[in-house]
Design a protein around this motif. Structure first.
Motif, PDB file in Angstrom:
ATOM      1  N   UNK A   1       0.811  -1.215   0.000  1.00  0.00           N
ATOM      2  CA  UNK A   1       0.000   0.000   0.000  1.00  0.00           C
ATOM      3  C   UNK A   1       0.839   1.257   0.000  1.00  0.00           C
ATOM      4  N   UNK A   2       1.945   1.248   0.734  1.00  0.00           N
ATOM      5  CA  UNK A   2       2.827   2.416   0.740  1.00  0.00           C
ATOM      6  C   UNK A   2       3.423   2.655  -0.641  1.00  0.00           C
ATOM      7  N   UNK A   3       3.828   1.573  -1.314  1.00  0.00           N
ATOM      8  CA  UNK A   3       4.377   1.725  -2.661  1.00  0.00           C
ATOM      9  C   UNK A   3       3.316   2.259  -3.622  1.00  0.00           C
ATOM     10  N   UNK A   4       2.084   1.759  -3.527  1.00  0.00           N
ATOM     11  CA  UNK A   4       1.008   2.217  -4.399  1.00  0.00           C
ATOM     12  C   UNK A   4       0.680   3.681  -4.146  1.00  0.00           C
ATOM     13  N   UNK A   5       0.774   4.108  -2.886  1.00  0.00           N
ATOM     14  CA  UNK A   5       0.552   5.519  -2.574  1.00  0.00           C
ATOM     15  C   UNK A   5       1.648   6.380  -3.191  1.00  0.00           C
ATOM     16  N   UNK A   6       2.895   5.942  -3.100  1.00  0.00           N
ATOM     17  CA  UNK A   6       3.996   6.687  -3.720  1.00  0.00           C
ATOM     18  C   UNK A   6       3.843   6.732  -5.232  1.00  0.00           C
ATOM     19  N   UNK A   7       3.291   5.669  -5.804  1.00  0.00           N
ATOM     20  CA  UNK A   7       3.048   5.598  -7.248  1.00  0.00           C
ATOM     21  C   UNK A   7       1.868   6.485  -7.631  1.00  0.00           C
ATOM     22  N   UNK A   8       0.887   6.618  -6.736  1.00  0.00           N
ATOM     23  CA  UNK A   8      -0.296   7.428  -7.008  1.00  0.00           C
ATOM     24  C   UNK A   8      -1.422   6.646  -7.645  1.00  0.00           C
ATOM     25  N   UNK A   9      -1.472   5.326  -7.408  1.00  0.00           N
ATOM     26  CA  UNK A   9      -2.528   4.486  -7.977  1.00  0.00           C
ATOM     27  C   UNK A   9      -3.216   3.694  -6.873  1.00  0.00           C
ATOM     28  N   UNK A  10      -4.412   3.184  -7.175  1.00  0.00           N
ATOM     29  CA  UNK A  10      -5.187   2.365  -6.239  1.00  0.00           C
ATOM     30  C   UNK A  10      -5.384   3.060  -4.900  1.00  0.00           C
ATOM     31  N   UNK A  11      -6.341   3.954  -4.870  1.00  0.00           N
ATOM     32  CA  UNK A  11      -6.711   4.719  -3.681  1.00  0.00           C
ATOM     33  C   UNK A  11      -5.738   5.853  -3.384  1.00  0.00           C
TER      34      UNK A  11
END
Length: 205
Positions: free
Chosen positions: A135-145
């Protein structure tokens, strides 16, 4: 030459601080998947999955991580991420977990980041024992929530499944903890056949 030297030294320091792990760090395309796995590097579709370099520092902070001026040296390991939408691979971008100046130059880095499109996730932390999640990686990426625009890349993470080392994970995909040499497969819709269950990391990684 004397006037240019300070600028060159300063630029070199920034590049060394945020551009790579070590001499053993693989460049793009050097990470080779197992025969049963597909690499993120030759992936499509790309629309909606590109990394927006603007707001990198804010996304790192939103992931609950500090913006560092160099990679941490207290703990260092790697995992690998494959993303599939209806069986088609999606490229994991380079430079997730970096912040950039107004001129587009890297000026900060998270302990959790990518250097290229191999799908290799780098954890280079300033302290030992912290956990880092998908989830932290996806947040840094700006995708999935963590999205700025609509589309499949920015739908809720609850619509997705995750498989780690061949085992389907129960619970929220964002809660998956990244561990050394994990093969993490994030899926939406039809799964690829075959499904990646392992990744052949380059020597020293």
């Amino acid at each position: 030459m004397k006037k240019l030297l300070p600028r060159s030294v300063a630029l070199g320091a920034v590049v060394l601080a945020v551009a790579g792990c070590s001499a053993a760090t693989p460049g793009p395309g050097t990470a080779v998947p197992t025969p049963s796995a597909s690499s993120s590097a030759a992936a499509a579709p790309t629309t909606g999955w590109e990394l927006n370099t603007k707001g990198g520092a804010e996304r790192i902070k939103a992931a609950g991580l500090p913006v560092l001026n160099m990679e941490g040296a207290a703990e260092h390991f790697h995992a690998h991420l494959d993303v599939f939408v209806d069986g088609r691979p999606v490229a994991v971008p380079a430079n997730i977990g970096f912040s950039f100046s107004a001129t587009g130059q890297p000026d900060g880095i998270s302990a959790l980041h990518t250097h290229d499109e191999s799908g290799i996730i780098h954890i280079e932390a300033p302290v030992v024992g912290d956990t880092y999640t998908l989830g932290q990686l996806l947040t840094e990426w700006g995708v999935l929530d963590g999205a700025e625009k609509p589309g499949t890349a920015h739908s809720g993470a609850s619509d997705w499944s995750v498989v780690v080392n061949g085992a389907k994970q129960d619970g929220p995909v964002r809660d998956v903890v990244l561990k050394a040499h994990d093969e993490v497969v994030l899926l939406h819709g039809t799964a690829p056949d075959p499904l990646p269950t392992a990744f052949n990391f380059p020597a020293g990684v």
